[in-house]
Write a protein that holds these residues in place. Structure first.
Motif, PDB file in Angstrom:
ATOM      1  N   PRO A 137       0.803  -1.230   0.000  1.00 27.42           N
ATOM      2  CA  PRO A 137       0.000   0.000   0.000  1.00 27.42           C
ATOM      3  C   PRO A 137       0.835   1.278   0.000  1.00 27.42           C
ATOM      4  O   PRO A 137       0.469   2.257  -0.664  1.00 27.42           O
ATOM      5  CB  PRO A 137      -0.826  -0.132   1.282  1.00 27.42           C
ATOM      6  N   ALA A 138       1.944   1.286   0.741  1.00 33.04           N
ATOM      7  CA  ALA A 138       2.768   2.495   0.791  1.00 33.04           C
ATOM      8  C   ALA A 138       3.272   2.869  -0.602  1.00 33.04           C
ATOM      9  O   ALA A 138       3.263   4.053  -0.987  1.00 33.04           O
ATOM     10  CB  ALA A 138       3.943   2.296   1.739  1.00 33.04           C
ATOM     11  N   GLU A 139       3.698   1.881  -1.377  1.00 35.11           N
ATOM     12  CA  GLU A 139       4.185   2.152  -2.725  1.00 35.11           C
ATOM     13  C   GLU A 139       3.047   2.621  -3.635  1.00 35.11           C
ATOM     14  O   GLU A 139       3.236   3.519  -4.460  1.00 35.11           O
ATOM     15  CB  GLU A 139       4.849   0.904  -3.311  1.00 35.11           C
ATOM     16  N   ALA A 140       1.885   1.992  -3.495  1.00 40.56           N
ATOM     17  CA  ALA A 140       0.748   2.380  -4.332  1.00 40.56           C
ATOM     18  C   ALA A 140       0.346   3.821  -4.064  1.00 40.56           C
ATOM     19  O   ALA A 140       0.080   4.596  -4.999  1.00 40.56           O
ATOM     20  CB  ALA A 140      -0.419   1.438  -4.068  1.00 40.56           C
ATOM     21  N   VAL A 141       0.322   4.204  -2.796  1.00 44.70           N
ATOM     22  CA  VAL A 141      -0.009   5.584  -2.449  1.00 44.70           C
ATOM     23  C   VAL A 141       1.078   6.529  -2.941  1.00 44.70           C
ATOM     24  O   VAL A 141       0.787   7.609  -3.474  1.00 44.70           O
ATOM     25  CB  VAL A 141      -0.222   5.714  -0.928  1.00 44.70           C
ATOM     26  N   ALA A 142       2.334   6.125  -2.788  1.00 41.33           N
ATOM     27  CA  ALA A 142       3.442   6.970  -3.239  1.00 41.33           C
ATOM     28  C   ALA A 142       3.360   7.228  -4.741  1.00 41.33           C
ATOM     29  O   ALA A 142       3.583   8.353  -5.201  1.00 41.33           O
ATOM     30  CB  ALA A 142       4.772   6.318  -2.889  1.00 41.33           C
ATOM     31  N   ASP A 143       3.042   6.194  -5.503  1.00 43.70           N
ATOM     32  CA  ASP A 143       2.938   6.365  -6.966  1.00 43.70           C
ATOM     33  C   ASP A 143       1.839   7.363  -7.323  1.00 43.70           C
ATOM     34  O   ASP A 143       2.019   8.206  -8.217  1.00 43.70           O
ATOM     35  CB  ASP A 143       2.645   5.016  -7.631  1.00 43.70           C
ATOM     36  N   VAL A 149       7.336  12.945  -2.811  1.00 48.49           N
ATOM     37  CA  VAL A 149       7.310  11.845  -1.845  1.00 48.49           C
ATOM     38  C   VAL A 149       8.695  11.716  -1.216  1.00 48.49           C
ATOM     39  O   VAL A 149       9.700  11.608  -1.924  1.00 48.49           O
ATOM     40  CB  VAL A 149       6.911  10.530  -2.534  1.00 48.49           C
ATOM     41  N   PRO A 150       8.787  11.740   0.117  1.00 52.87           N
ATOM     42  CA  PRO A 150      10.101  11.668   0.764  1.00 52.87           C
ATOM     43  C   PRO A 150      10.776  10.311   0.554  1.00 52.87           C
ATOM     44  O   PRO A 150      10.116   9.302   0.323  1.00 52.87           O
ATOM     45  CB  PRO A 150       9.778  11.898   2.244  1.00 52.87           C
ATOM     46  N   ALA A 178       8.387   4.826   3.130  1.00 50.77           N
ATOM     47  CA  ALA A 178       7.924   3.566   3.723  1.00 50.77           C
ATOM     48  C   ALA A 178       7.886   3.671   5.243  1.00 50.77           C
ATOM     49  O   ALA A 178       6.938   3.204   5.888  1.00 50.77           O
ATOM     50  CB  ALA A 178       8.821   2.401   3.291  1.00 50.77           C
ATOM     51  N   ASP A 179       8.912   4.297   5.819  1.00 57.92           N
ATOM     52  CA  ASP A 179       8.936   4.480   7.279  1.00 57.92           C
ATOM     53  C   ASP A 179       7.869   5.472   7.723  1.00 57.92           C
ATOM     54  O   ASP A 179       7.192   5.261   8.736  1.00 57.92           O
ATOM     55  CB  ASP A 179      10.321   4.960   7.732  1.00 57.92           C
ATOM     56  N   ALA A 180       7.721   6.559   6.976  1.00 63.51           N
ATOM     57  CA  ALA A 180       6.720   7.567   7.338  1.00 63.51           C
ATOM     58  C   ALA A 180       5.317   6.968   7.285  1.00 63.51           C
ATOM     59  O   ALA A 180       4.480   7.230   8.164  1.00 63.51           O
ATOM     60  CB  ALA A 180       6.822   8.769   6.405  1.00 63.51           C
ATOM     61  N   TYR A 181       5.046   6.178   6.253  1.00 63.15           N
ATOM     62  CA  TYR A 181       3.728   5.568   6.081  1.00 63.15           C
ATOM     63  C   TYR A 181       3.438   4.564   7.201  1.00 63.15           C
ATOM     64  O   TYR A 181       2.308   4.468   7.692  1.00 63.15           O
ATOM     65  CB  TYR A 181       3.661   4.881   4.722  1.00 63.15           C
ATOM     66  N   ALA A 182       4.472   3.821   7.603  1.00 63.17           N
ATOM     67  CA  ALA A 182       4.281   2.767   8.599  1.00 63.17           C
ATOM     68  C   ALA A 182       4.211   3.308  10.024  1.00 63.17           C
ATOM     69  O   ALA A 182       3.762   2.596  10.928  1.00 63.17           O
ATOM     70  CB  ALA A 182       5.407   1.745   8.487  1.00 63.17           C
ATOM     71  N   SER A 183       4.624   4.541  10.234  1.00 60.83           N
ATOM     72  CA  SER A 183       4.664   5.096  11.583  1.00 60.83           C
ATOM     73  C   SER A 183       3.321   5.708  11.970  1.00 60.83           C
ATOM     74  O   SER A 183       2.652   6.318  11.136  1.00 60.83           O
ATOM     75  CB  SER A 183       5.748   6.177  11.679  1.00 60.83           C
ATOM     76  N   PRO A 184       2.904   5.549  13.236  1.00 60.26           N
ATOM     77  CA  PRO A 184       1.683   6.226  13.682  1.00 60.26           C
ATOM     78  C   PRO A 184       1.923   7.724  13.819  1.00 60.26           C
ATOM     79  O   PRO A 184       2.989   8.157  14.254  1.00 60.26           O
ATOM     80  CB  PRO A 184       1.411   5.585  15.042  1.00 60.26           C
ATOM     81  N   SER A 215       4.909  15.225   8.478  1.00 59.15           N
ATOM     82  CA  SER A 215       6.003  14.883   9.396  1.00 59.15           C
ATOM     83  C   SER A 215       7.361  14.972   8.720  1.00 59.15           C
ATOM     84  O   SER A 215       8.391  15.052   9.384  1.00 59.15           O
ATOM     85  CB  SER A 215       5.805  13.478   9.963  1.00 59.15           C
ATOM     86  N   ARG A 216       7.362  14.949   7.394  1.00 54.06           N
ATOM     87  CA  ARG A 216       8.606  15.065   6.620  1.00 54.06           C
ATOM     88  C   ARG A 216       8.713  16.434   5.943  1.00 54.06           C
ATOM     89  O   ARG A 216       9.556  16.639   5.081  1.00 54.06           O
ATOM     90  CB  ARG A 216       8.680  13.957   5.562  1.00 54.06           C
ATOM     91  N   GLY A 217       7.839  17.361   6.336  1.00 52.45           N
ATOM     92  CA  GLY A 217       7.911  18.712   5.803  1.00 52.45           C
ATOM     93  C   GLY A 217       7.436  18.863   4.373  1.00 52.45           C
ATOM     94  O   GLY A 217       7.767  19.856   3.717  1.00 52.45           O
ATOM     95  N   VAL A 218       6.655  17.906   3.883  1.00 50.82           N
ATOM     96  CA  VAL A 218       6.168  17.953   2.503  1.00 50.82           C
ATOM     97  C   VAL A 218       4.892  18.788   2.441  1.00 50.82           C
ATOM     98  O   VAL A 218       3.961  18.578   3.223  1.00 50.82           O
ATOM     99  CB  VAL A 218       5.893  16.534   1.966  1.00 50.82           C
TER     100      VAL A 218
END
Length: 212
Positions: free
Chosen positions: A20-26, A35-36, A40-46, A68-71
């Protein structure tokens, strides 16, 4: 008799992204979002601390992960990306139509589904062989804010069908989530015990006052 059905894994199977993280990133990238590298880490973190069994809509999670990554991103672009990433391929499960028809013949019927992606349940029902108009209510966690087994989602479903929670029969595939209807006094029909093709017979037995 009022009956609610879980959707995913009960009435339908859907082809969801393996990552899912890759699908959302695409989908974000295709809409001009930077996309930072550690996505994958940002997506998986609460990124929020919700109450137990409260639903966090996936667009809200993704927005906070990006923040959280300033995007920076335009309004609504994240929602559109998430909806596109989870655009479903749907297969209606054997026995689904007969199970819904049997419930419909006995009283009001609802969908009661855990789903954090907006529009996914509606899109799934459009692409399934199920008749959306055959359901008196569609209750989703992303809309009501609570995930099964939270009592709130079952109480809302019962209220939408005009019955007390103790009068609700819920059909689902997951004992942990769908079995939560029993905590509000309702009855669970779990597919690990009763195959979907046998649900009509089980509903008939319940209507007669027998044990499933």
């Amino acid at each position: 008799m009022a009956v609610s059905f879980d959707l995913f894994g009960t009435l339908v199977d859907v082809d969801q992204p393996a990552t899912p993280a890759e699908a959302v990133a695409d989908e974000l990238d295709s809409r001009g979002v930077d996309v930072p590298e550690d996505w994958a880490d940002a997506y998986a973190s609460p990124h929020v601390d919700p109450p137990e069994n409260a639903e966090v809509p996936l667009p809200a999670h993704v927005s906070r992960a990006l923040a959280s990554r300033g995007v920076e991103f335009e309004n609504n672009v994240v929602r559109r990306a998430v909806v596109a990433a989870f655009d479903p391929v749907v297969e209606t499960r054997d026995g689904a139509l007969d199970a819904v028809a049997a419930a419909r013949a006995r009283g009001p019927v609802a969908i009661c589904s855990n789903c954090s992606v907006p529009e996914l349940v509606a899109r799934t029902l459009i692409r399934a062989d199920l008749d959306r108009d055959g359901f008196d209510a569609i209750v989703t966690s992303v809309a009501c804010g609570w995930r099964k087994p939270a009592p709130e989602i079952f109480e809302l479903t019962a209220d939408e069908l005009g019955v007390a929670p103790s009068e609700l029969i819920h059909v689902g595939d997951d004992p942990r989530t769908d079995g939560g209807v029993e905590d509000v006094g309702g009855t669970a029909i779990l597919l690990e015990d009763v195959p979907l093709t046998d649900v009509p017979e089980t509903l008939a037995s319940l209507e007669e006052g027998a044990e499933p």
